[in-house]
Design an enzyme around this catalytic site. Structure first.
Site, PDB file in Angstrom:
ATOM      1  N   PHE A  61       0.877  -1.280   0.038  1.00  0.00           N
ATOM      2  CA  PHE A  61      -0.041   0.171  -0.087  1.00  0.00           C
ATOM      3  C   PHE A  61       1.140   1.161   0.109  1.00  0.00           C
ATOM      4  O   PHE A  61       1.527   1.443   0.855  1.00  0.00           O
ATOM      5  CB  PHE A  61      -0.897  -0.034   1.173  1.00  0.00           C
ATOM      6  CG  PHE A  61      -2.018   1.053   1.280  1.00  0.00           C
ATOM      7  CD1 PHE A  61      -2.876   1.088   0.383  1.00  0.00           C
ATOM      8  CD2 PHE A  61      -1.603   2.523   1.814  1.00  0.00           C
ATOM      9  CE1 PHE A  61      -3.742   2.211   0.275  1.00  0.00           C
ATOM     10  CE2 PHE A  61      -2.418   3.618   1.848  1.00  0.00           C
ATOM     11  CZ  PHE A  61      -3.501   3.480   0.959  1.00  0.00           C
ATOM     12  N   ASP A  86       9.181   2.544   1.538  1.00  0.00           N
ATOM     13  CA  ASP A  86       8.039   3.268   2.165  1.00  0.00           C
ATOM     14  C   ASP A  86       7.849   2.961   3.467  1.00  0.00           C
ATOM     15  O   ASP A  86       7.380   2.113   3.905  1.00  0.00           O
ATOM     16  CB  ASP A  86       6.815   2.731   1.263  1.00  0.00           C
ATOM     17  CG  ASP A  86       5.479   3.555   1.829  1.00  0.00           C
ATOM     18  OD1 ASP A  86       5.631   4.165   2.828  1.00  0.00           O
ATOM     19  OD2 ASP A  86       4.551   3.411   1.193  1.00  0.00           O
ATOM     20  N   LYS A 133       2.657   9.687   8.132  1.00  0.00           N
ATOM     21  CA  LYS A 133       1.879   9.297   9.334  1.00  0.00           C
ATOM     22  C   LYS A 133       2.383  10.007  10.755  1.00  0.00           C
ATOM     23  O   LYS A 133       1.856  10.959  10.961  1.00  0.00           O
ATOM     24  CB  LYS A 133       1.703   7.914   9.325  1.00  0.00           C
ATOM     25  CG  LYS A 133       0.768   7.342   8.178  1.00  0.00           C
ATOM     26  CD  LYS A 133       0.247   6.025   8.394  1.00  0.00           C
ATOM     27  CE  LYS A 133      -1.079   5.812   7.624  1.00  0.00           C
ATOM     28  NZ  LYS A 133      -0.616   5.165   6.309  1.00  0.00           N
TER      29      LYS A 133
END
Ligand SMILES: *Cc1c(COP(=O)(O)O)cnc(C)c1O
Length: 411
Positions: free
Chosen positions: A146, A231, A260
Protein backbone atom coordinates in the site's frame (compact mmCIF):
# COMPACT_ATOMS: atom_id res chain seq x y z
CA UNK A 1 -20.88 -6.31 27.21
CA UNK A 2 -17.49 -6.82 28.79
CA UNK A 3 -16.07 -3.95 30.77
CA UNK A 4 -18.85 -1.44 30.20
CA UNK A 5 -21.35 -0.21 32.68
CA UNK A 6 -24.12 -0.56 30.14
CA UNK A 7 -25.64 2.82 30.90
CA UNK A 8 -27.36 4.67 28.09
CA UNK A 9 -24.55 7.24 27.87
CA UNK A 10 -22.10 4.42 27.14
CA UNK A 11 -23.88 3.49 23.94
CA UNK A 12 -22.35 4.82 20.69
CA UNK A 13 -25.90 4.83 19.36
CA UNK A 14 -26.92 7.34 22.05
CA UNK A 15 -28.26 10.75 21.14
CA UNK A 16 -25.14 12.95 20.91
CA UNK A 17 -23.14 10.33 19.01
CA UNK A 18 -26.08 9.52 16.73
CA UNK A 19 -26.69 13.19 15.94
CA UNK A 20 -23.09 13.84 14.87
CA UNK A 21 -23.07 10.65 12.82
CA UNK A 22 -26.27 11.66 11.04
CA UNK A 23 -24.82 15.07 10.14
CA UNK A 24 -21.65 13.38 8.90
CA UNK A 25 -23.71 11.13 6.63
CA UNK A 26 -25.59 14.09 5.16
CA UNK A 27 -22.56 16.31 4.54
CA UNK A 28 -19.58 14.09 3.75
CA UNK A 29 -18.90 11.75 0.84
CA UNK A 30 -19.43 8.08 1.50
CA UNK A 31 -15.90 6.89 0.57
CA UNK A 32 -15.08 5.91 4.17
CA UNK A 33 -18.46 4.35 4.82
CA UNK A 34 -19.95 5.71 8.00
CA UNK A 35 -17.11 6.14 10.48
CA UNK A 36 -17.30 4.67 13.90
CA UNK A 37 -18.03 6.52 17.12
CA UNK A 38 -17.70 10.33 16.99
CA UNK A 39 -14.75 11.52 19.09
CA UNK A 40 -14.73 14.95 20.66
CA UNK A 41 -11.40 15.24 22.50
CA UNK A 42 -8.41 13.33 23.73
CA UNK A 43 -5.36 13.39 25.93
CA UNK A 44 -2.38 11.09 25.72
CA UNK A 45 -3.68 7.69 24.62
CA UNK A 46 -7.28 8.37 25.63
CA UNK A 47 -10.13 9.63 23.47
CA UNK A 48 -13.62 10.62 24.57
CA UNK A 49 -16.77 10.39 22.50
CA UNK A 50 -19.66 12.82 22.22
CA UNK A 51 -21.30 11.21 25.24
CA UNK A 52 -18.30 11.25 27.53
CA UNK A 53 -17.28 7.63 27.18
CA UNK A 54 -13.48 7.08 27.30
CA UNK A 55 -11.50 4.84 24.95
CA UNK A 56 -7.87 3.82 25.23
CA UNK A 57 -6.36 4.36 21.82
CA UNK A 58 -4.56 1.39 20.26
CA UNK A 59 -4.80 2.81 16.74
CA UNK A 60 -3.27 6.28 17.02
CA UNK A 61 -5.34 7.73 14.19
CA UNK A 62 -3.88 4.94 12.00
CA UNK A 63 -0.27 5.01 13.20
CA UNK A 64 -0.24 8.82 13.16
CA UNK A 65 -0.45 10.13 16.72
CA UNK A 66 3.08 9.21 17.77
CA UNK A 67 2.80 11.30 20.94
CA UNK A 68 -0.91 10.69 21.44
CA UNK A 69 -3.39 13.54 21.50
CA UNK A 70 -2.74 17.05 22.85
CA UNK A 71 0.88 16.35 23.78
CA UNK A 72 2.20 19.55 25.44
CA UNK A 73 5.29 19.66 23.19
CA UNK A 74 3.19 19.57 20.01
CA UNK A 75 0.60 21.99 21.39
CA UNK A 76 3.34 24.46 22.33
CA UNK A 77 5.26 24.13 19.06
CA UNK A 78 2.15 24.53 16.90
CA UNK A 79 0.68 27.37 18.97
CA UNK A 80 3.92 29.36 18.97
CA UNK A 81 4.53 28.74 15.28
CA UNK A 82 1.06 29.71 14.05
CA UNK A 83 1.31 32.85 16.18
CA UNK A 84 4.66 33.74 14.60
CA UNK A 85 4.81 32.52 11.02
CA UNK A 86 2.05 30.28 9.72
CA UNK A 87 2.54 29.83 6.01
CA UNK A 88 4.99 31.41 3.61
CA UNK A 89 4.91 29.14 0.51
CA UNK A 90 8.00 27.65 -1.03
CA UNK A 91 8.83 31.00 -2.63
CA UNK A 92 10.39 31.95 0.72
CA UNK A 93 12.71 30.25 3.17
CA UNK A 94 11.62 29.51 6.73
CA UNK A 95 13.65 28.04 9.56
CA UNK A 96 11.33 25.12 10.44
CA UNK A 97 11.44 23.09 7.19
CA UNK A 98 15.20 23.61 7.01
CA UNK A 99 15.70 22.46 10.59
CA UNK A 100 13.40 19.47 10.14
CA UNK A 101 15.14 18.39 6.91
CA UNK A 102 18.50 18.63 8.66
CA UNK A 103 17.19 16.60 11.59
CA UNK A 104 15.75 13.87 9.36
CA UNK A 105 18.97 13.56 7.37
CA UNK A 106 20.89 13.45 10.66
CA UNK A 107 18.69 10.60 11.87
CA UNK A 108 19.22 8.79 8.57
CA UNK A 109 22.93 9.27 9.12
CA UNK A 110 23.71 10.15 5.51
CA UNK A 111 23.89 13.31 3.43
CA UNK A 112 20.88 13.76 1.19
CA UNK A 113 18.01 16.08 0.42
CA UNK A 114 14.42 16.30 1.57
CA UNK A 115 11.12 17.20 -0.10
CA UNK A 116 8.18 17.87 2.19
CA UNK A 117 4.64 16.85 1.28
CA UNK A 118 1.30 16.86 3.06
CA UNK A 119 0.60 13.14 2.99
CA UNK A 120 1.97 9.70 2.35
CA UNK A 121 0.39 9.47 -1.09
CA UNK A 122 2.11 12.67 -2.13
CA UNK A 123 5.42 11.31 -0.88
CA UNK A 124 4.85 8.26 -3.09
CA UNK A 125 3.92 10.48 -6.05
CA UNK A 126 7.17 12.36 -5.65
CA UNK A 127 9.10 9.08 -5.52
CA UNK A 128 7.25 7.96 -8.67
CA UNK A 129 8.35 11.14 -10.43
CA UNK A 130 11.94 10.68 -9.27
CA UNK A 131 11.75 7.25 -10.88
CA UNK A 132 10.56 8.72 -14.17
CA UNK A 133 13.39 11.26 -14.09
CA UNK A 134 15.94 8.44 -14.20
CA UNK A 135 14.85 8.07 -17.82
CA UNK A 136 13.56 4.57 -17.16
CA UNK A 137 9.85 3.68 -17.04
CA UNK A 138 9.48 0.22 -15.58
CA UNK A 139 8.72 0.01 -11.85
CA UNK A 140 8.42 -2.91 -9.48
CA UNK A 141 6.17 -2.98 -6.41
CA UNK A 142 4.78 -5.75 -4.23
CA UNK A 143 1.48 -7.59 -4.18
CA UNK A 144 -0.55 -6.45 -1.19
CA UNK A 145 1.61 -3.34 -0.83
CA UNK A 146 0.00 0.00 0.00
CA UNK A 147 1.46 3.33 -1.09
CA UNK A 148 -1.54 5.67 -1.20
CA UNK A 149 -4.62 6.48 -3.29
CA UNK A 150 -3.59 9.14 -5.78
CA UNK A 151 -3.18 7.82 -9.34
CA UNK A 152 0.59 7.32 -9.34
CA UNK A 153 0.61 5.94 -5.81
CA UNK A 154 -2.35 3.72 -6.69
CA UNK A 155 -0.43 2.34 -9.66
CA UNK A 156 2.23 1.15 -7.20
CA UNK A 157 -0.31 -0.09 -4.63
CA UNK A 158 -0.58 -3.84 -5.12
CA UNK A 159 -4.25 -4.20 -4.29
CA UNK A 160 -6.32 -4.83 -7.44
CA UNK A 161 -9.68 -4.09 -5.80
CA UNK A 162 -8.52 -0.54 -5.00
CA UNK A 163 -7.13 -0.07 -8.53
CA UNK A 164 -9.92 -1.59 -10.62
CA UNK A 165 -12.41 1.33 -10.70
CA UNK A 166 -9.67 3.75 -11.75
CA UNK A 167 -7.91 1.93 -14.57
CA UNK A 168 -5.94 2.79 -16.58
CA UNK A 169 -3.27 3.89 -14.12
CA UNK A 170 0.16 5.25 -15.00
CA UNK A 171 2.41 2.36 -15.96
CA UNK A 172 4.49 0.30 -16.36
CA UNK A 173 4.40 -1.45 -12.99
CA UNK A 174 5.11 -5.10 -12.19
CA UNK A 175 3.82 -6.42 -8.85
CA UNK A 176 5.78 -9.28 -7.33
CA UNK A 177 4.93 -11.43 -4.28
CA UNK A 178 6.01 -9.65 -1.08
CA UNK A 179 8.93 -11.23 0.72
CA UNK A 180 10.10 -13.29 -2.25
CA UNK A 181 13.62 -12.13 -3.14
CA UNK A 182 13.86 -14.49 -6.12
CA UNK A 183 10.69 -13.06 -7.66
CA UNK A 184 12.10 -9.58 -7.15
CA UNK A 185 15.39 -10.53 -8.77
CA UNK A 186 13.55 -11.97 -11.77
CA UNK A 187 11.44 -8.82 -12.24
CA UNK A 188 14.13 -6.15 -11.91
CA UNK A 189 16.20 -5.33 -14.99
CA UNK A 190 18.43 -2.51 -16.19
CA UNK A 191 15.21 -0.92 -17.51
CA UNK A 192 13.72 -0.73 -14.04
CA UNK A 193 13.53 2.80 -12.66
CA UNK A 194 12.58 1.92 -9.11
CA UNK A 195 11.55 -0.76 -6.69
CA UNK A 196 9.20 0.33 -3.92
CA UNK A 197 8.69 -1.79 -0.83
CA UNK A 198 7.45 -1.46 2.75
CA UNK A 199 9.53 -2.91 5.61
CA UNK A 200 6.23 -4.25 6.97
CA UNK A 201 3.03 -4.28 4.93
CA UNK A 202 0.84 -2.36 7.37
CA UNK A 203 -2.40 -1.98 5.42
CA UNK A 204 -2.21 -5.57 4.16
CA UNK A 205 -2.48 -6.77 7.75
CA UNK A 206 0.92 -6.14 9.37
CA UNK A 207 2.78 -8.62 7.16
CA UNK A 208 6.47 -9.00 8.00
CA UNK A 209 8.76 -10.29 5.22
CA UNK A 210 11.41 -12.95 5.82
CA UNK A 211 14.65 -11.70 7.36
CA UNK A 212 17.05 -10.33 4.80
CA UNK A 213 14.36 -9.34 2.29
CA UNK A 214 15.12 -5.61 2.36
CA UNK A 215 18.85 -6.30 2.15
CA UNK A 216 18.22 -8.51 -0.88
CA UNK A 217 16.16 -5.72 -2.46
CA UNK A 218 19.10 -3.37 -1.90
CA UNK A 219 21.57 -5.77 -3.50
CA UNK A 220 19.27 -6.46 -6.48
CA UNK A 221 18.57 -2.79 -7.18
CA UNK A 222 22.20 -1.78 -6.77
CA UNK A 223 23.22 -4.30 -9.41
CA UNK A 224 20.83 -2.83 -12.00
CA UNK A 225 21.20 0.84 -11.11
CA UNK A 226 17.58 0.89 -9.94
CA UNK A 227 16.35 3.23 -7.21
CA UNK A 228 15.32 1.44 -4.03
CA UNK A 229 12.40 3.31 -2.46
CA UNK A 230 11.52 2.15 1.04
CA UNK A 231 8.03 3.29 2.01
CA UNK A 232 8.31 4.07 5.71
CA UNK A 233 5.09 6.09 5.82
CA UNK A 234 3.75 3.67 8.44
CA UNK A 235 6.93 2.10 9.86
CA UNK A 236 9.04 5.27 10.15
CA UNK A 237 9.56 7.75 13.01
CA UNK A 238 9.87 5.22 15.79
CA UNK A 239 6.85 3.03 15.11
CA UNK A 240 9.05 -0.09 14.98
CA UNK A 241 11.40 1.01 17.76
CA UNK A 242 13.97 2.54 15.40
CA UNK A 243 13.79 5.88 13.63
CA UNK A 244 13.49 4.00 10.34
CA UNK A 245 12.78 0.29 10.06
CA UNK A 246 15.28 -0.11 7.21
CA UNK A 247 18.02 1.31 9.43
CA UNK A 248 17.64 -1.53 11.91
CA UNK A 249 18.38 -3.91 9.05
CA UNK A 250 21.43 -1.97 7.88
CA UNK A 251 19.77 -1.13 4.56
CA UNK A 252 20.47 2.23 2.92
CA UNK A 253 17.76 2.98 0.34
CA UNK A 254 18.03 5.68 -2.33
CA UNK A 255 14.69 7.09 -1.20
CA UNK A 256 12.73 6.88 2.05
CA UNK A 257 9.14 8.11 2.18
CA UNK A 258 7.59 9.26 5.44
CA UNK A 259 4.27 10.68 6.63
CA UNK A 260 1.86 9.32 9.24
CA UNK A 261 3.81 9.66 12.52
CA UNK A 262 6.04 12.51 11.37
CA UNK A 263 3.70 15.43 12.01
CA UNK A 264 2.32 14.34 15.38
CA UNK A 265 -1.20 14.66 13.95
CA UNK A 266 -0.56 17.50 11.53
CA UNK A 267 -0.55 16.67 7.79
CA UNK A 268 3.11 16.21 6.96
CA UNK A 269 5.00 13.85 4.70
CA UNK A 270 8.58 13.76 3.51
CA UNK A 271 10.74 12.23 0.83
CA UNK A 272 14.35 11.64 1.84
CA UNK A 273 16.65 11.08 -1.14
CA UNK A 274 20.30 10.15 -1.07
CA UNK A 275 23.11 10.05 -3.59
CA UNK A 276 22.13 10.67 -7.20
CA UNK A 277 18.44 10.40 -6.32
CA UNK A 278 18.82 13.60 -4.30
CA UNK A 279 19.79 15.49 -7.46
CA UNK A 280 16.95 14.36 -9.76
CA UNK A 281 14.53 17.18 -9.03
CA UNK A 282 15.72 20.49 -10.44
CA UNK A 283 14.11 23.90 -10.21
CA UNK A 284 10.49 23.66 -11.34
CA UNK A 285 10.28 19.89 -11.64
CA UNK A 286 7.87 19.33 -8.76
CA UNK A 287 6.03 21.27 -6.10
CA UNK A 288 3.23 21.62 -3.57
CA UNK A 289 1.85 24.80 -2.04
CA UNK A 290 1.59 23.53 1.52
CA UNK A 291 4.55 21.14 1.60
CA UNK A 292 7.05 22.19 4.25
CA UNK A 293 4.54 24.48 5.95
CA UNK A 294 6.27 25.94 9.06
CA UNK A 295 3.47 24.90 11.41
CA UNK A 296 3.52 21.27 10.28
CA UNK A 297 7.32 21.25 10.39
CA UNK A 298 7.33 22.76 13.90
CA UNK A 299 5.09 19.89 14.96
CA UNK A 300 7.49 17.44 13.27
CA UNK A 301 10.43 18.90 15.16
CA UNK A 302 8.51 18.60 18.44
CA UNK A 303 7.78 14.95 17.65
CA UNK A 304 11.44 14.15 16.92
CA UNK A 305 12.67 16.06 19.99
CA UNK A 306 10.21 14.31 22.28
CA UNK A 307 10.95 10.83 20.94
CA UNK A 308 14.63 11.54 21.46
CA UNK A 309 14.47 13.32 24.83
CA UNK A 310 12.09 10.83 26.40
CA UNK A 311 13.86 7.76 25.02
CA UNK A 312 10.65 6.57 23.37
CA UNK A 313 12.35 4.20 20.93
CA UNK A 314 13.31 1.91 23.81
CA UNK A 315 9.77 2.20 25.21
CA UNK A 316 8.34 1.15 21.85
CA UNK A 317 10.42 -2.02 21.84
CA UNK A 318 9.61 -2.83 25.46
CA UNK A 319 5.87 -2.10 25.31
CA UNK A 320 5.56 -3.80 21.94
CA UNK A 321 7.14 -6.97 23.33
CA UNK A 322 4.95 -6.76 26.42
CA UNK A 323 1.79 -6.53 24.28
CA UNK A 324 2.91 -9.38 22.06
CA UNK A 325 3.80 -11.66 24.99
CA UNK A 326 0.69 -10.63 26.89
CA UNK A 327 -1.67 -11.48 24.04
CA UNK A 328 0.08 -14.76 23.25
CA UNK A 329 0.13 -15.62 26.96
CA UNK A 330 -3.67 -15.58 27.01
CA UNK A 331 -3.63 -18.77 24.92
CA UNK A 332 -7.08 -17.82 23.68
CA UNK A 333 -8.37 -20.11 20.92
CA UNK A 334 -9.14 -17.11 18.67
CA UNK A 335 -5.51 -15.90 18.74
CA UNK A 336 -3.44 -17.65 16.10
CA UNK A 337 -0.25 -15.61 16.21
CA UNK A 338 1.12 -12.14 16.81
CA UNK A 339 3.13 -10.49 14.10
CA UNK A 340 4.73 -7.11 13.53
CA UNK A 341 7.58 -5.02 14.89
CA UNK A 342 7.66 -2.61 17.83
CA UNK A 343 4.25 -0.95 18.21
CA UNK A 344 2.97 -2.02 14.80
CA UNK A 345 1.34 -5.31 15.68
CA UNK A 346 -1.19 -7.65 14.14
CA UNK A 347 -3.23 -10.09 16.18
CA UNK A 348 -3.83 -12.86 13.67
CA UNK A 349 -7.10 -14.59 14.47
CA UNK A 350 -7.98 -18.21 13.81
CA UNK A 351 -11.36 -17.07 12.42
CA UNK A 352 -12.36 -14.10 10.26
CA UNK A 353 -13.95 -12.12 13.06
CA UNK A 354 -11.69 -9.05 13.18
CA UNK A 355 -14.63 -6.63 12.58
CA UNK A 356 -16.47 -8.18 15.54
CA UNK A 357 -13.33 -7.90 17.68
CA UNK A 358 -13.00 -4.26 16.72
CA UNK A 359 -16.61 -3.62 17.72
CA UNK A 360 -16.41 -5.57 20.98
CA UNK A 361 -13.16 -3.81 21.90
CA UNK A 362 -14.79 -0.44 21.27
CA UNK A 363 -17.68 -1.33 23.54
CA UNK A 364 -15.13 -2.31 26.17
CA UNK A 365 -13.39 1.07 25.78
CA UNK A 366 -10.49 0.22 23.45
CA UNK A 367 -9.93 1.45 19.89
CA UNK A 368 -8.34 -1.20 17.66
CA UNK A 369 -8.54 -1.76 13.91
CA UNK A 370 -9.80 -4.69 11.83
CA UNK A 371 -7.16 -4.20 9.13
CA UNK A 372 -8.02 -7.55 7.47
CA UNK A 373 -10.90 -9.97 8.03
CA UNK A 374 -8.70 -12.07 10.32
CA UNK A 375 -6.21 -9.46 11.58
CA UNK A 376 -6.62 -6.87 14.31
CA UNK A 377 -4.02 -4.11 14.04
CA UNK A 378 -2.53 -2.36 17.06
CA UNK A 379 -0.66 0.88 16.34
CA UNK A 380 -1.00 2.87 19.55
CA UNK A 381 0.72 6.16 20.32
CA UNK A 382 4.39 5.55 21.09
CA UNK A 383 3.73 6.99 24.55
CA UNK A 384 1.26 4.23 25.49
CA UNK A 385 2.03 3.08 29.02
CA UNK A 386 2.63 -0.45 30.24
CA UNK A 387 -0.51 -0.11 32.39
CA UNK A 388 -2.58 0.78 29.33
CA UNK A 389 -1.10 -2.14 27.40
CA UNK A 390 -1.82 -4.48 30.30
CA UNK A 391 -5.40 -3.21 30.48
CA UNK A 392 -5.99 -4.19 26.86
CA UNK A 393 -4.50 -7.63 27.42
CA UNK A 394 -6.67 -8.10 30.51
CA UNK A 395 -9.81 -7.10 28.61
CA UNK A 396 -9.03 -9.18 25.54
CA UNK A 397 -10.42 -12.58 26.61
CA UNK A 398 -13.83 -11.01 27.24
CA UNK A 399 -13.60 -9.02 24.00
CA UNK A 400 -12.67 -12.10 21.97
CA UNK A 401 -15.46 -14.16 23.54
CA UNK A 402 -17.97 -11.40 22.82
CA UNK A 403 -16.72 -11.17 19.22
CA UNK A 404 -17.11 -14.91 18.71
CA UNK A 405 -20.60 -14.72 20.18
CA UNK A 406 -21.50 -11.77 17.91
CA UNK A 407 -20.23 -13.68 14.86
CA UNK A 408 -22.37 -16.68 15.82
CA UNK A 409 -25.44 -14.47 16.22
CA UNK A 410 -24.84 -12.78 12.84
CA UNK A 411 -24.40 -16.13 11.05
C1 LIG B 1 -0.93 5.30 4.88
C2 LIG B 1 0.13 4.88 3.93
C3 LIG B 1 0.35 5.59 2.74
C4 LIG B 1 -0.54 6.72 2.28
O1 LIG B 1 -0.51 7.80 3.14
P1 LIG B 1 -1.69 8.90 3.05
O2 LIG B 1 -1.22 9.97 3.99
O3 LIG B 1 -2.95 8.23 3.49
O4 LIG B 1 -1.77 9.37 1.65
C5 LIG B 1 1.41 5.21 1.95
N1 LIG B 1 2.21 4.18 2.29
C6 LIG B 1 2.03 3.48 3.43
C7 LIG B 1 2.95 2.37 3.77
C8 LIG B 1 0.97 3.80 4.29
O5 LIG B 1 0.76 3.09 5.40
Amino acid sequence: MTGTSGTASDEPSGTANAELTRRWQDALMDNYGTPRVPLTHGEGATFWDAQGKAYTDFLGGIAVNALGTAHPAVVRAVSEQIATLGHVSNLFVAEQPVALAERLLGLAGRPGRVLFTNSGAEATEAAFKLGRLTGRRHMVATQGGFHGRTMGALALTGQPAKQEPFLPLPGDVTHVPFGDADALRAAVTEETALVIVEPVQGEKGVVVPPEGYLAAAREITRATGTLLVVDEVQTGIGRTGDWFACQAQGVEPDVITLAKGLGGGLPLGAVLAFGEAAQLFGAGSHGTTFGGNPVACAAGLAVLDTIQDEGLLADVKRTGARLRDGVLGLQHPLVGQMRGVGLLLGIVLTESVAPQVQQAAQEAGFLVNAVAPDVVRLAPPLIISEEEADALVAALPGVLDAAAEAARTEA
